[in-house]
Structure formats: structure tokens, C-alpha cells
Design a protein around this motif. Sequence first.
Motif, PDB file in Angstrom:
ATOM      1  N   ALA A 258      52.723   6.864 -36.484  1.00 46.98           N
ATOM      2  CA  ALA A 258      53.910   7.711 -36.330  1.00 46.98           C
ATOM      3  C   ALA A 258      54.181   8.558 -37.570  1.00 46.98           C
ATOM      4  CB  ALA A 258      55.133   6.846 -36.011  1.00 46.98           C
ATOM      5  N   LEU A 259      53.778   8.073 -38.737  1.00 53.28           N
ATOM      6  CA  LEU A 259      54.042   8.798 -39.985  1.00 53.28           C
ATOM      7  C   LEU A 259      52.845   9.623 -40.449  1.00 53.28           C
ATOM      8  CD1 LEU A 259      55.972   6.090 -42.060  1.00 53.28           C
ATOM      9  CD2 LEU A 259      56.911   7.943 -40.673  1.00 53.28           C
ATOM     10  N   SER A 260      51.777   9.623 -39.662  1.00 58.78           N
ATOM     11  CA  SER A 260      50.548  10.323 -40.061  1.00 58.78           C
ATOM     12  C   SER A 260      50.492  11.743 -39.512  1.00 58.78           C
ATOM     13  CB  SER A 260      49.320   9.551 -39.570  1.00 58.78           C
ATOM     14  OG  SER A 260      49.217   8.291 -40.193  1.00 58.78           O
ATOM     15  N   ASN A 264      53.127  14.743 -36.313  1.00 53.83           N
ATOM     16  CA  ASN A 264      53.918  13.540 -36.057  1.00 53.83           C
ATOM     17  C   ASN A 264      55.172  13.503 -36.920  1.00 53.83           C
ATOM     18  OD1 ASN A 264      51.953  12.807 -34.259  1.00 53.83           O
ATOM     19  ND2 ASN A 264      51.214  11.040 -35.406  1.00 53.83           N
ATOM     20  N   LYS A 265      55.043  13.915 -38.167  1.00 52.54           N
ATOM     21  CA  LYS A 265      56.198  13.918 -39.064  1.00 52.54           C
ATOM     22  C   LYS A 265      57.261  14.897 -38.574  1.00 52.54           C
ATOM     23  CE  LYS A 265      53.706  12.483 -43.221  1.00 52.54           C
ATOM     24  NZ  LYS A 265      53.236  12.882 -44.572  1.00 52.54           N
ATOM     25  N   SER A 266      56.811  16.034 -38.052  1.00 48.71           N
ATOM     26  CA  SER A 266      57.754  17.032 -37.529  1.00 48.71           C
ATOM     27  C   SER A 266      58.494  16.484 -36.314  1.00 48.71           C
ATOM     28  CB  SER A 266      56.995  18.309 -37.147  1.00 48.71           C
ATOM     29  OG  SER A 266      57.853  19.256 -36.568  1.00 48.71           O
ATOM     30  N   ILE A 267      57.767  15.800 -35.437  1.00 45.26           N
ATOM     31  CA  ILE A 267      58.397  15.192 -34.262  1.00 45.26           C
ATOM     32  C   ILE A 267      59.395  14.130 -34.700  1.00 45.26           C
ATOM     33  CG2 ILE A 267      57.984  13.761 -32.215  1.00 45.26           C
ATOM     34  CD1 ILE A 267      55.239  15.115 -31.991  1.00 45.26           C
ATOM     35  N   GLY A 268      59.017  13.331 -35.704  1.00 43.48           N
ATOM     36  CA  GLY A 268      59.905  12.282 -36.200  1.00 43.48           C
ATOM     37  C   GLY A 268      61.194  12.846 -36.770  1.00 43.48           C
ATOM     38  N   GLU A 269      61.091  13.947 -37.494  1.00 42.36           N
ATOM     39  CA  GLU A 269      62.290  14.582 -38.062  1.00 42.36           C
ATOM     40  C   GLU A 269      63.215  15.092 -36.955  1.00 42.36           C
ATOM     41  OE1 GLU A 269      60.625  17.539 -40.556  1.00 42.36           O
ATOM     42  OE2 GLU A 269      59.963  16.129 -42.109  1.00 42.36           O
ATOM     43  N   PHE A 289      63.207   2.231 -35.086  1.00 40.83           N
ATOM     44  CA  PHE A 289      61.841   2.517 -35.510  1.00 40.83           C
ATOM     45  C   PHE A 289      61.069   1.228 -35.779  1.00 40.83           C
ATOM     46  CE2 PHE A 289      58.838   3.948 -39.000  1.00 40.83           C
ATOM     47  CZ  PHE A 289      57.984   4.638 -38.146  1.00 40.83           C
ATOM     48  N   ARG A 290      61.741   0.250 -36.396  1.00 40.13           N
ATOM     49  CA  ARG A 290      61.085  -1.030 -36.672  1.00 40.13           C
ATOM     50  C   ARG A 290      60.746  -1.766 -35.380  1.00 40.13           C
ATOM     51  NH1 ARG A 290      65.314  -2.566 -41.025  1.00 40.13           N
ATOM     52  NH2 ARG A 290      64.401  -1.838 -42.984  1.00 40.13           N
ATOM     53  N   LYS A 291      61.624  -1.683 -34.409  1.00 40.08           N
ATOM     54  CA  LYS A 291      61.388  -2.374 -33.142  1.00 40.08           C
ATOM     55  C   LYS A 291      60.321  -1.683 -32.304  1.00 40.08           C
ATOM     56  CE  LYS A 291      66.002  -4.453 -32.595  1.00 40.08           C
ATOM     57  NZ  LYS A 291      65.572  -5.843 -32.313  1.00 40.08           N
ATOM     58  N   HIS A 292      60.340  -0.360 -32.329  1.00 42.14           N
ATOM     59  CA  HIS A 292      59.393   0.411 -31.510  1.00 42.14           C
ATOM     60  C   HIS A 292      59.088   1.718 -32.240  1.00 42.14           C
ATOM     61  CE1 HIS A 292      57.161   1.669 -28.101  1.00 42.14           C
ATOM     62  NE2 HIS A 292      57.728   0.845 -27.243  1.00 42.14           N
ATOM     63  N   SER A 295      59.428   5.245 -30.926  1.00 39.50           N
ATOM     64  CA  SER A 295      60.737   5.832 -30.627  1.00 39.50           C
ATOM     65  C   SER A 295      60.939   7.110 -31.436  1.00 39.50           C
ATOM     66  CB  SER A 295      61.863   4.845 -30.940  1.00 39.50           C
ATOM     67  OG  SER A 295      61.864   4.497 -32.321  1.00 39.50           O
ATOM     68  N   MET A 296      60.133   7.294 -32.477  1.00 42.59           N
ATOM     69  CA  MET A 296      60.193   8.516 -33.278  1.00 42.59           C
ATOM     70  C   MET A 296      59.105   9.497 -32.866  1.00 42.59           C
ATOM     71  SD  MET A 296      62.817   7.881 -35.034  1.00 42.59           S
ATOM     72  CE  MET A 296      62.877   9.166 -36.269  1.00 42.59           C
ATOM     73  N   MET A 297      58.553   9.308 -31.662  1.00 42.74           N
ATOM     74  CA  MET A 297      57.517  10.199 -31.151  1.00 42.74           C
ATOM     75  C   MET A 297      57.921  10.814 -29.812  1.00 42.74           C
ATOM     76  SD  MET A 297      54.942   9.995 -33.345  1.00 42.74           S
ATOM     77  CE  MET A 297      53.523  10.535 -32.416  1.00 42.74           C
ATOM     78  N   LEU A 298      59.147  10.568 -29.393  1.00 42.85           N
ATOM     79  CA  LEU A 298      59.620  11.073 -28.105  1.00 42.85           C
ATOM     80  C   LEU A 298      60.086  12.521 -28.216  1.00 42.85           C
ATOM     81  CD1 LEU A 298      61.706   7.957 -26.981  1.00 42.85           C
ATOM     82  CD2 LEU A 298      59.552   8.729 -25.968  1.00 42.85           C
ATOM     83  N   SER A 299      60.052  13.218 -27.085  1.00 44.94           N
ATOM     84  CA  SER A 299      60.537  14.596 -27.076  1.00 44.94           C
ATOM     85  C   SER A 299      62.061  14.617 -27.051  1.00 44.94           C
ATOM     86  CB  SER A 299      60.001  15.339 -25.847  1.00 44.94           C
ATOM     87  OG  SER A 299      60.584  14.827 -24.660  1.00 44.94           O
ATOM     88  N   GLU A 300      62.626  15.700 -27.531  1.00 45.63           N
ATOM     89  CA  GLU A 300      64.087  15.839 -27.514  1.00 45.63           C
ATOM     90  C   GLU A 300      64.614  15.749 -26.085  1.00 45.63           C
ATOM     91  OE1 GLU A 300      67.584  19.037 -28.851  1.00 45.63           O
ATOM     92  OE2 GLU A 300      65.458  19.547 -29.079  1.00 45.63           O
ATOM     93  N   LYS A 301      63.913  16.369 -25.150  1.00 45.37           N
ATOM     94  CA  LYS A 301      64.346  16.357 -23.750  1.00 45.37           C
ATOM     95  C   LYS A 301      64.394  14.942 -23.203  1.00 45.37           C
ATOM     96  CE  LYS A 301      63.111  18.245 -19.212  1.00 45.37           C
ATOM     97  NZ  LYS A 301      62.129  19.096 -18.461  1.00 45.37           N
ATOM     98  N   LYS A 302      63.373  14.139 -23.498  1.00 43.14           N
ATOM     99  CA  LYS A 302      63.319  12.767 -23.007  1.00 43.14           C
ATOM    100  C   LYS A 302      64.458  11.936 -23.571  1.00 43.14           C
ATOM    101  CE  LYS A 302      61.750   8.896 -21.319  1.00 43.14           C
ATOM    102  NZ  LYS A 302      62.163   8.524 -19.938  1.00 43.14           N
ATOM    103  N   ILE A 303      64.698  12.065 -24.873  1.00 45.63           N
ATOM    104  CA  ILE A 303      65.787  11.303 -25.508  1.00 45.63           C
ATOM    105  C   ILE A 303      67.133  11.704 -24.920  1.00 45.63           C
ATOM    106  CG2 ILE A 303      67.010  10.854 -27.666  1.00 45.63           C
ATOM    107  CD1 ILE A 303      64.354  11.332 -29.134  1.00 45.63           C
TER     108      ILE A 303
END
Length: 397
Positions: A258-260, A264-269, A289-292, A295-303
Amino acid sequence: MAVTLRLGYLSISSVLFLSRKPAQLKSTVVVLKPTLVSLQNETSVKPITSKTTSKQHPFTVTYLINSCGLPSESAISASEKVQFRSPERPDLVLALLRNYGFSRTQISNLIRKRPVLLLYNPENILLPKLEFFLSIGLSSCDLARTLSSDPTLLIRSLENQLKPSYEFLKSVLLSNEKIVSALKRTTWIFLEDPSKNLMPNIAHLRELGVPQNCVSLLLTHFPEAVMQRNEDFCGIVREVKQMGFEPRKSTFVLAVHALSGKGNKSIGEKCFEVYKRWGWSKDDILTAFRKHPNSMMLSEKKIMKSMDYFVNKMGSPSRVIAQCPVVLFFSLEKRIIPRCSVVQILLSKGLIKENFSLTSVLLPVEKRFLERFVIKYQEEVPELLSVYQGKVKFEGV
């Protein structure tokens, strides 16, 4: 598979070679006599480097358009990289590709990217590589799709690059199935020298106590994360560890993924900002983030769609979702709405208590959910199954 060629340019042995099926081609010995250049190995492949204009290569341009399906502009550009005066060798190459299931579009893409392949010896250079990839488990369909996407694989040496890369991957992943899965995600897993980044990165994970199954998970599904520069990789691993992730758990390598990379970093931000809009604190986001980690890789629309349903339709406190972020990954239409509609009906009739958790509703397999929330209350609420199946629309209470 029959192959139609201009026989005037081909010897009898060439026709017999091209009439074989892929499995038969492996054992066929044929002597090819190209009219322009002899190519017995990769190092002998030297396309003409003349700086003459495309107008002086009309045969090559015409062939690239008519036989390879290249647009005029692409054909002219390709003709500056490779020229030939006879269709004999190119015809053999195209026939081989067609015999291995490449479509016209795939052949066009492959030749546009690597036109020099038209001069390669099809039997001595190309055929062994096609057979190699099939032998490790790549399907004919995936073979054509992968090589047309990145024909660099056909340029590299079988003995000095492809096979050594395979042997290293086999030592880590242990199965051809996982190797093929990694290859389909990035061809660079076979193109880059493993000793450059792969080996030191994997060694670093093992030094931290990351178990084999987690190393395999990362390399199989997210190979590009393990292929980044060793210095960058070690920095990300250090950051993940500082966040409190346990190296022996799969969430550790998922967090590394997720941090690579910048993507991915842009999506996480972006995810961070979206969660803040729903009232999550920095600690809430870190908890999720620790649990899953995904969760920092989802699209804005999905969230937004999922949070809107949970908070505004189901009445769940927003920050509660941070404690069970897995619920954000389920399909809203296929799982969340059908199941939550059933639960809302049961709540309205006082058949279940309000202190249920979303995970108890959304995580169980379908059979278990139906037994617990539908079949159990069939007599009291006969329409429950129809609501669940979407045959009766639930308008809310």
C-alpha cells in the motif's frame, strides 16, 4: 492449424515446419535459409541502421501495413528500425505467431513495439521461448496477451535471462502457478536481474522474520513492490514496522504494498482526505489501516457510497466503521444492501436486537447468513427471502 503463405518464397522444409501444431514444432528440425540475414542467436540480430528516409524502404513499409496491420505512421516509424527486401523471414515469423494463437491485433501490437522480431529465426530463437512459457503453465491465451503487451520477453536470451529468472522465482514461490500469476502482473519479473533488487529485498524481509507464505503473497500478487530499489524498499519496510505492524502477519506485507510506488501513495493520500470528511481522526485512519491495509487503496467513489449507506441509511456511527474497515470492500448492490435490508426489516419488527455488528451481518458466507437471518424468521416474515433476492424492494421503515 493451417497456415496460408506465399509458397513462392518458401522452401518445402519451411512449409512443413509451419504446418506443425505448437507441440509438434518443438521436436521439428528445419534448416531455414533467409535471403537477407542469418540470425542464429540474439547477439547476431542487428537491424539496418541506415538513416535513409522511409520513401527508400517502400517494400518494408508496405509489408508492415498489409501483413502486420500497422497504421501508416507506425509502419513508417518501424521501417526506420528494421528493413528487408524479401518477405521470407517475416512471413515465417508471422506464421509462427498465428500458429501459437496470436490474433491480428496482438501481432500488430507486438511488431509495432519490436519490429526487429520480424528478422528473428522463428525456429531457433522464437519457438524455444514460446515453448518455455507454455511449459511453465502460461496458457496460450495469456501467452499471446502477455507477449503482445511486452515483446521484450522475446528479445531477451532464454538461457542467460529467462531461465535464470525462472529458477530464482521457483526457489521463492515454489510453484509455477504463482510464477505465472506474478508474470501476468508485470513482465519485469523476468526481465530484471534478480540480484539487483529482488534478492536483497526478499532477504531483508526474511531477516525481519517475515514468513515464507507472506513473502510469497507479496511477490505473487504485488511483484512491483518487491522490485523497487532496495534503498526505497527498506525505507518503506521500516515505516511499516514503525506503524506497529507485526512482520509475521500478512497485514505487514500488504501495508508494504500500500505504501509502495507514487500511484499507491497518491491513492492513500486521497483516501486519507475522504475518511477525514466522514469525521475520522488520524488515529481512526491508522486503526483502519492496521486492520486492513487495503482500506487505503479504495476509490473515493467506493468509500463515499459505502459510508453514505452505513451512516445515513443504517444509522451506524461513522467512526465505528474504522474498527471494521473490511465492510467497505463488499459490493454495495450484491451484498451490503440485500443483507442490510433483511436486517432492517427484522429490526422494525423487533425480532432482533439493535446491538448487532455489521461484521456479523456482512462477513458470514451466504448459507450461514440465510440460516441466521432469513430461514429462521420465515414464518414471521415470509417476504424476507424475496427482499434478499431483490424481488421485493425494501423502501425503509
